[in-house]
Design a protein around this motif. Structure first.
Motif: not given
Length: 213
Positions: A147-166
């Motif tokens: 659903e793309g939700e994990l990539q959409r959820l990002q640490v503020r100011g850090r688009e590279d740090v997402t729920c998918q990554l973590l």
């Protein structure tokens, strides 16, 4: 009465292979019956819910087969609620000791202590040679992010740090928060807080939809 019903359901559930629909349905029924029984240990600690999720994964992986534990559940030794409570209390004790050690380190080093009281329902488990279906399914879900939700959820100011990554980095064998902090250049407190607030609900949602919670 409740113990007899639980044992009958355990026997029926374990007749079906790991990862099968019947196994998942049985585990879900057991979860509901155990919670409804009121026999689970409860205490008012900030990390209780995360430790309970960890305990439930232990239950799913070791009820019928010894996947991450030394032995599978043995009804001749204890009731299922006693077995779960022993594990749950041990993990809560581990967290309390870790928290106390962090406080002592803070005093001795006179440095800020990061709050790392976040556990996912998959934390602390080493991946066995044959990855259990629940871990395979979770990794596939996180990687594909349907659903793309994990990539959409990002640490503020850090688009590279997402729920998918973590989530992927915290799956067994997990990368420690300290190593992630050094790699990503963000405080442990920022990463763990974001994970607890944004990523953990997504993991829980997946676990429920897949029949593991």
């Amino acid at each position: 009465m409740i113990n007899g019903q639980l044992q009958s359901l355990i026997t029926e559930t374990c007749r079906h292979p790991p990862g099968s629909l019947k196994r998942q349905q049985g585990l879900t029924q057991l979860y509901r019956m155990i919670v409804k029984s009121g026999k689970l240990w409860r205490e008012n600690t900030p990390y209780y819910e995360e430790v309970w999720q960890q305990t439930w994964l232990y239950f799913c992986l070791n009820l019928c087969e010894a996947t991450t534990g030394k032995d599978k559940y043995d009804s001749d030794r204890s009731s299922i609620t006693t077995w779960l409570n022993v594990y749950l209390k041990m993990r809560l004790k581990d967290r309390a000791i870790k928290h106390q050690n962090q406080k002592q380190q803070m005093v001795s080093a006179s440095q800020p202590l990061y709050d790392d009281d976040t556990l996912t329902f998959l934390d602390t488990f080493e991946a066995p040679p044959d990855i259990p279906p629940i871990l395979q399914a979770t990794r596939k879900w996180a990687e594909t992010d349907p659903e793309g939700e994990l990539q959409r959820l990002q640490v503020r100011g850090r688009e590279d740090v997402t729920c998918q990554l973590l989530i992927l980095r915290r799956l067994p064998p997990e990368t420690t928060w300290e190593d992630l902090s050094a790699e990503l250049g963000l405080p442990v407190s920022t990463l763990s807080s974001f994970y607890q607030r944004k990523c953990l609900p997504q993991l829980r949602k997946f676990g429920e939809s897949a029949g593991y919670l």
